[in-house]
Motif scaffolding. Structure first.
Motif, PDB file in Angstrom:
ATOM      1  N   CYS A   1     135.648 114.821  50.673  1.00  0.00           N
ATOM      2  CA  CYS A   1     134.931 114.062  51.703  1.00  0.00           C
ATOM      3  C   CYS A   1     134.665 114.896  52.951  1.00  0.00           C
ATOM      4  CB  CYS A   1     135.713 112.795  52.063  1.00  0.00           C
ATOM      5  SG  CYS A   1     135.708 111.561  50.753  1.00  0.00           S
ATOM      6  N   ILE A   2     135.635 115.686  53.361  1.00  0.00           N
ATOM      7  CA  ILE A   2     135.465 116.532  54.548  1.00  0.00           C
ATOM      8  C   ILE A   2     134.379 117.572  54.302  1.00  0.00           C
ATOM      9  CG2 ILE A   2     136.595 118.295  55.967  1.00  0.00           C
ATOM     10  CD1 ILE A   2     139.155 116.515  55.754  1.00  0.00           C
ATOM     11  N   ARG A   3     134.392 118.196  53.129  1.00  0.00           N
ATOM     12  CA  ARG A   3     133.364 119.199  52.808  1.00  0.00           C
ATOM     13  C   ARG A   3     131.981 118.566  52.741  1.00  0.00           C
ATOM     14  NH1 ARG A   3     134.829 123.242  48.193  1.00  0.00           N
ATOM     15  NH2 ARG A   3     132.674 123.823  48.583  1.00  0.00           N
ATOM     16  N   LEU A   4     131.905 117.399  52.109  1.00  0.00           N
ATOM     17  CA  LEU A   4     130.608 116.725  52.021  1.00  0.00           C
ATOM     18  C   LEU A   4     130.071 116.374  53.399  1.00  0.00           C
ATOM     19  CD1 LEU A   4     131.130 114.411  48.930  1.00  0.00           C
ATOM     20  CD2 LEU A   4     129.449 116.259  49.145  1.00  0.00           C
ATOM     21  N   ARG A   5     130.927 115.868  54.241  1.00  0.00           N
ATOM     22  CA  ARG A   5     130.482 115.514  55.599  1.00  0.00           C
ATOM     23  C   ARG A   5     129.966 116.744  56.334  1.00  0.00           C
ATOM     24  NH1 ARG A   5     133.685 113.305  60.889  1.00  0.00           N
ATOM     25  NH2 ARG A   5     131.925 112.158  61.732  1.00  0.00           N
TER      26      ARG A   5
ATOM     27  N   ASP B   1     148.133 107.633  45.137  1.00  0.00           N
ATOM     28  CA  ASP B   1     147.906 107.354  46.559  1.00  0.00           C
ATOM     29  C   ASP B   1     146.443 107.523  46.992  1.00  0.00           C
ATOM     30  OD1 ASP B   1     150.527 106.658  47.078  1.00  0.00           O
ATOM     31  OD2 ASP B   1     151.125 108.722  47.540  1.00  0.00           O
ATOM     32  N   THR B   2     145.523 107.520  46.059  1.00  0.00           N
ATOM     33  CA  THR B   2     144.108 107.703  46.396  1.00  0.00           C
ATOM     34  C   THR B   2     143.641 106.701  47.448  1.00  0.00           C
ATOM     35  OG1 THR B   2     143.605 108.610  44.204  1.00  0.00           O
ATOM     36  CG2 THR B   2     141.752 107.725  45.469  1.00  0.00           C
ATOM     37  N   VAL B   3     143.984 105.435  47.279  1.00  0.00           N
ATOM     38  CA  VAL B   3     143.522 104.402  48.217  1.00  0.00           C
ATOM     39  C   VAL B   3     144.108 104.629  49.604  1.00  0.00           C
ATOM     40  CG1 VAL B   3     143.525 101.923  48.707  1.00  0.00           C
ATOM     41  CG2 VAL B   3     143.086 102.735  46.389  1.00  0.00           C
ATOM     42  N   LEU B   4     145.359 105.043  49.689  1.00  0.00           N
ATOM     43  CA  LEU B   4     145.967 105.322  50.997  1.00  0.00           C
ATOM     44  C   LEU B   4     145.263 106.491  51.686  1.00  0.00           C
ATOM     45  CD1 LEU B   4     149.770 104.944  50.133  1.00  0.00           C
ATOM     46  CD2 LEU B   4     148.313 103.346  51.415  1.00  0.00           C
ATOM     47  N   VAL B   5     144.955 107.523  50.919  1.00  0.00           N
ATOM     48  CA  VAL B   5     144.238 108.674  51.479  1.00  0.00           C
ATOM     49  C   VAL B   5     142.869 108.229  51.987  1.00  0.00           C
ATOM     50  CG1 VAL B   5     143.200 110.933  50.952  1.00  0.00           C
ATOM     51  CG2 VAL B   5     145.461 110.353  50.033  1.00  0.00           C
ATOM     52  N   LEU B   6     142.187 107.411  51.207  1.00  0.00           N
ATOM     53  CA  LEU B   6     140.863 106.924  51.611  1.00  0.00           C
ATOM     54  C   LEU B   6     140.935 106.063  52.863  1.00  0.00           C
ATOM     55  CD1 LEU B   6     139.396 106.139  48.090  1.00  0.00           C
ATOM     56  CD2 LEU B   6     138.599 107.911  49.679  1.00  0.00           C
ATOM     57  N   LYS B   7     141.964 105.210  52.964  1.00  0.00           N
ATOM     58  CA  LYS B   7     142.117 104.375  54.161  1.00  0.00           C
ATOM     59  C   LYS B   7     142.277 105.230  55.406  1.00  0.00           C
ATOM     60  CE  LYS B   7     143.898 100.104  52.203  1.00  0.00           C
ATOM     61  NZ  LYS B   7     145.037  99.190  52.084  1.00  0.00           N
ATOM     62  N   SER B   8     143.051 106.307  55.311  1.00  0.00           N
ATOM     63  CA  SER B   8     143.212 107.175  56.480  1.00  0.00           C
ATOM     64  C   SER B   8     141.925 107.922  56.792  1.00  0.00           C
ATOM     65  CB  SER B   8     144.375 108.151  56.282  1.00  0.00           C
ATOM     66  OG  SER B   8     144.051 109.136  55.324  1.00  0.00           O
ATOM     67  N   LEU B   9     141.150 108.258  55.768  1.00  0.00           N
ATOM     68  CA  LEU B   9     139.875 108.953  55.980  1.00  0.00           C
ATOM     69  C   LEU B   9     138.830 108.063  56.645  1.00  0.00           C
ATOM     70  CD1 LEU B   9     139.366 111.038  52.716  1.00  0.00           C
ATOM     71  CD2 LEU B   9     139.588 111.919  55.035  1.00  0.00           C
ATOM     72  N   LEU B  10     138.923 106.764  56.419  1.00  0.00           N
ATOM     73  CA  LEU B  10     137.969 105.835  57.047  1.00  0.00           C
ATOM     74  C   LEU B  10     138.002 105.937  58.565  1.00  0.00           C
ATOM     75  CD1 LEU B  10     138.403 102.680  54.786  1.00  0.00           C
ATOM     76  CD2 LEU B  10     136.290 103.992  55.111  1.00  0.00           C
ATOM     77  N   GLU B  11     139.155 106.296  59.110  1.00  0.00           N
ATOM     78  CA  GLU B  11     139.281 106.452  60.560  1.00  0.00           C
ATOM     79  C   GLU B  11     138.675 107.760  61.047  1.00  0.00           C
ATOM     80  OE1 GLU B  11     143.410 105.879  61.544  1.00  0.00           O
ATOM     81  OE2 GLU B  11     143.514 104.034  60.368  1.00  0.00           O
ATOM     82  N   GLU B  12     138.629 108.771  60.173  1.00  0.00           N
ATOM     83  CA  GLU B  12     138.113 110.095  60.534  1.00  0.00           C
ATOM     84  C   GLU B  12     136.625 110.259  60.266  1.00  0.00           C
ATOM     85  OE1 GLU B  12     140.253 113.458  58.834  1.00  0.00           O
ATOM     86  OE2 GLU B  12     142.014 112.174  58.603  1.00  0.00           O
ATOM     87  N   ILE B  13     136.156 109.659  59.189  1.00  0.00           N
ATOM     88  CA  ILE B  13     134.784 109.893  58.731  1.00  0.00           C
ATOM     89  C   ILE B  13     134.008 108.584  58.796  1.00  0.00           C
ATOM     90  CG2 ILE B  13     133.354 110.664  56.798  1.00  0.00           C
ATOM     91  CD1 ILE B  13     135.732 112.349  55.845  1.00  0.00           C
ATOM     92  N   GLU B  14     133.174 108.445  59.821  1.00  0.00           N
ATOM     93  CA  GLU B  14     132.449 107.176  60.014  1.00  0.00           C
ATOM     94  C   GLU B  14     131.412 106.926  58.931  1.00  0.00           C
ATOM     95  OE1 GLU B  14     128.929 107.823  63.124  1.00  0.00           O
ATOM     96  OE2 GLU B  14     130.867 108.484  63.919  1.00  0.00           O
ATOM     97  N   GLU B  15     130.970 107.956  58.247  1.00  0.00           N
ATOM     98  CA  GLU B  15     129.958 107.801  57.192  1.00  0.00           C
ATOM     99  C   GLU B  15     130.572 107.385  55.851  1.00  0.00           C
ATOM    100  OE1 GLU B  15     128.772 110.953  60.150  1.00  0.00           O
ATOM    101  OE2 GLU B  15     130.523 110.685  58.862  1.00  0.00           O
TER     102      GLU B  15
END
Length: 183
Positions: free
Chosen positions: A25-29, A51-65
């Protein structure tokens, strides 16, 4: 009121990808933000048990897209892709796996091919990436892939281009048609 049109949607089907999804996700952004102003990264979790869903939940705060769709049961890779396509909003939509085996940088060239042909008499509707070098695959994987393509040709008479997987980008018109297919 200004409506921001999503230029590119990237659909990522995932199942137990807690080790790779953040980097993906970071690379794509990083890549997409250099090419277009408005994009979305749409991750479809196919019932992960890690823990995929937990990782994604934390990413939602970092990546608005980032947008996340969670399927409660593992329904399969193609179902996850179909769900992602149905929820994508981009003028062009790409599909990429989360493991980074396919280079995300190629999305730029795919998008440029689709966009540059948009106003021509013969627009490009789908751009598929073909793997040229399979040296990182195991011998078993290379042999079974070769057998698969040969088997499909024998059974159907249709020659499928080998080493082309799900990594592709398509125009909105194609996504709309695919979204109408029930199976």
């Amino acid at each position: 009121m200004t409506i921001n049109v999503i230029e590119i949607s990237v659909v990522i089907p995932v199942f137990n990808e807690d080790k790779t999804i953040k980097e993906t996700c970071i690379r794509l952004r990083s890549i997409l933000s250099k090419v277009v102003k408005n994009f979305e990264i749409l991750v479809v979790d196919d019932g992960s048990t890690d823990d995929t869903v937990l990782v994604l939940k934390s990413l939602l705060e970092e990546i608005e897209e980032l947008r996340v769709i969670k399927l409660h049961l593992n329904r399969g890779h193609m179902v996850a892709i179909n769900v992602g396509l149905r929820h994508s909003r981009g003028k062009a939509t790409a599909i990429i796996d989360a493991d980074l085996q396919d280079p995300p940088d190629a999305l730029v060239e795919m998008y440029e091919l689709i966009e540059s042909s948009a106003s021509t008499r013969d627009p490009v509707f789908i751009v598929e990436a073909q793997r040229i070098n399979r040296s990182t695959d195991t011998r078993f994987k290379r042999v079974t892939a070769r057998l698969y393509y040969r088997f499909v040709r024998i059974l159907t008479g249709i020659k499928i281009t080998s080493n082309v997987a799900d990594y592709k980008m398509m125009r909105r018109e194609v996504v709309e048609v695919l979204s109408q297919v029930s199976e």
